[in-house]
Design a protein around this motif. Structure first.
Motif, PDB file in Angstrom:
ATOM      1  N   HIS A 216       0.793  -1.230   0.000  1.00  0.00           N
ATOM      2  CA  HIS A 216       0.000   0.000   0.000  1.00  0.00           C
ATOM      3  C   HIS A 216       0.827   1.282   0.000  1.00  0.00           C
ATOM      4  N   GLU A 229      -3.729  -1.084  -9.596  1.00  0.00           N
ATOM      5  CA  GLU A 229      -4.453  -0.467  -8.473  1.00  0.00           C
ATOM      6  C   GLU A 229      -5.607  -1.355  -8.008  1.00  0.00           C
ATOM      7  N   ALA A 230      -6.268  -2.025  -8.956  1.00  0.00           N
ATOM      8  CA  ALA A 230      -7.375  -2.930  -8.587  1.00  0.00           C
ATOM      9  C   ALA A 230      -6.876  -4.071  -7.705  1.00  0.00           C
ATOM     10  N   ASP A 231      -5.674  -4.587  -8.021  1.00  0.00           N
ATOM     11  CA  ASP A 231      -5.072  -5.643  -7.197  1.00  0.00           C
ATOM     12  C   ASP A 231      -4.792  -5.129  -5.791  1.00  0.00           C
ATOM     13  N   GLN A 233      -6.250  -2.669  -4.162  1.00  0.00           N
ATOM     14  CA  GLN A 233      -7.497  -2.495  -3.404  1.00  0.00           C
ATOM     15  C   GLN A 233      -8.054  -3.843  -2.937  1.00  0.00           C
ATOM     16  N   SER A 234      -7.953  -4.828  -3.809  1.00  0.00           N
ATOM     17  CA  SER A 234      -8.422  -6.174  -3.478  1.00  0.00           C
ATOM     18  C   SER A 234      -7.602  -6.777  -2.343  1.00  0.00           C
ATOM     19  N   LEU A 235      -6.282  -6.564  -2.382  1.00  0.00           N
ATOM     20  CA  LEU A 235      -5.399  -7.059  -1.325  1.00  0.00           C
ATOM     21  C   LEU A 235      -5.728  -6.370   0.003  1.00  0.00           C
ATOM     22  N   LYS A 236      -6.028  -5.075  -0.082  1.00  0.00           N
ATOM     23  CA  LYS A 236      -6.364  -4.312   1.124  1.00  0.00           C
ATOM     24  C   LYS A 236      -7.613  -4.891   1.783  1.00  0.00           C
ATOM     25  N   LYS A 237      -8.618  -5.199   0.969  1.00  0.00           N
ATOM     26  CA  LYS A 237      -9.869  -5.780   1.488  1.00  0.00           C
ATOM     27  C   LYS A 237      -9.612  -7.131   2.153  1.00  0.00           C
ATOM     28  N   ALA A 238      -8.635  -7.868   1.603  1.00  0.00           N
ATOM     29  CA  ALA A 238      -8.319  -9.195   2.150  1.00  0.00           C
ATOM     30  C   ALA A 238      -7.437  -9.103   3.393  1.00  0.00           C
ATOM     31  N   HIS A 258      -6.238 -15.123  -0.765  1.00  0.00           N
ATOM     32  CA  HIS A 258      -6.449 -14.227  -1.904  1.00  0.00           C
ATOM     33  C   HIS A 258      -5.972 -14.937  -3.156  1.00  0.00           C
ATOM     34  N   GLU A 259      -6.708 -14.760  -4.239  1.00  0.00           N
ATOM     35  CA  GLU A 259      -6.362 -15.496  -5.460  1.00  0.00           C
ATOM     36  C   GLU A 259      -4.979 -15.125  -5.993  1.00  0.00           C
TER      37      GLU A 259
END
Length: 318
Positions: A216, A229-231, A233-238, A258-259
């Motif tokens: 981050h 950036e999408a990755d 944000q997805s990592l942050k949610k996980a 996380h995938e």
């Protein structure tokens, strides 16, 4: 002071016995068939001519106290805190790289046969500062695949090659990307003999040299376009707070679900924790929470870090 080839060769040989192999001056004198004061003078000459450079670690009360606190709080075998107040970020990275290089060179036993290395700017600085040695028996193993075509100089394969040159040893090559498009492609690639062999070597190294990243803040993977950036944000949610060798973990150091983690070609965190000795090198206060999580996950035996980041970690947890 001009030296002949033979004089220089003799000084290098004596300096290696004394500084690298740990021989006493008396042992070297006996080997050379001279008196001990002669060896003392030759060692001084090696310093005067620049063959030997001595790097003195700042043993200020403050940094030693930080080292003790890190060791006690996280059960580390060793912590090295490098003074960094008043230095620019580039100067801090160089200081940490220099200290880590000379710490490892001094600490690493001649009996180590397999050393693993991950990737990143901090480790590249360590390799750049590493002294030339003779360790013909050692093999350097990359612990993660490559990061595309940008910043190749900080990839694990390149660092393994450069460090092997410095040590006069050999290296393996992991001919695979760090992250692939699909889980199916990863499964196919890791079954290929050349890739499978190096991944197996990585699991069985005696010592691992790793960097720690923050997805981050100041992320090199994002900087070179390897994650979008999408990755992020997805990592942050996980719950991702940091990574080692592109394997992401949460604030307790637990690998996240996380995938992206299942598309990585490299050492698993559960395999890293089984390696007999892991040396983590990190610098920059933006990595404080990531390093703290790695410490909580018990991935490290030794941590080499700058003073400001050490303060940030200890202030967050005190």
């Amino acid at each position: 002071m001009m030296l002949s080839w033979e004089e220089r060769r003799q000084l290098v040989k004596i300096a290696n016995w004394y500084y690298t192999d740990g021989w006493t001056q008396q042992q070297i004198a006996k080997k050379m068939g001279v008196s001990r004061p002669v060896i003392s003078k030759l060692l001084q000459k090696a310093k005067d001519t620049g063959i030997v450079e001595v790097f003195i670690k700042d043993e200020s009360v403050h940094t030693v106290e930080l080292e003790k606190r890190l060791e006690t709080q996280y059960g580390l075998q060793d912590a090295v805190v490098v003074p960094s107040v008043g230095l620019t970020p580039d100067m801090v990275r160089r200081s940490v790289g220099q200290m880590a290089a000379h710490y490892i060179a001094r600490w690493l036993g001649q009996d180590v046969k397999q050393l693993g290395i991950s990737w990143g700017k901090t480790l590249a600085e360590v390799v750049k500062e590493y002294p030339f040695e003779r360790r013909e028996q050692i093999n350097i193993v990359p612990l993660v695949g490559g990061m595309g075509t940008k910043s190749v100089e900080i990839h694990a394969n390149q660092l393994a090659y450069e460090l092997a040159k410095k040590m006069n040893g050999s290296c393996s090559y992991l001919y695979a990307p760090a992250i692939v498009e699909t889980v199916e492609l990863r499964e196919r690639l890791v079954e290929m003999q050349d890739i499978a062999q190096v991944l197996e070597e990585g699991k069985n190294v005696e010592v691992a040299l790793i960097g720690i990243g923050n997805p981050h803040k100041g992320s090199t993977m994002k900087e070179i376009g390897y994650v979008q950036e999408a990755d992020i944000q997805s990592l942050k949610k996980a719950g991702a707070i940091g990574d080692i060798g592109s394997r992401f973990f949460d604030q307790e150091g637990t690998p996240i679900e996380h995938e992206l983690n299942s598309r990585i070609i490299g050492l698993h965190l559960q395999d890293l924790i089984k390696i007999p000795y892991v040396i983590g090198v990190a610098e920059g206060t933006h990595k404080a929470e990531s390093v703290e999580a790695a410490l909580k996950g018990n991935y490290l035996h030794t941590l080499i870090i700058d003073e400001q980041t050490a303060l940030a970690i200890l202030n967050e947890t005190s």
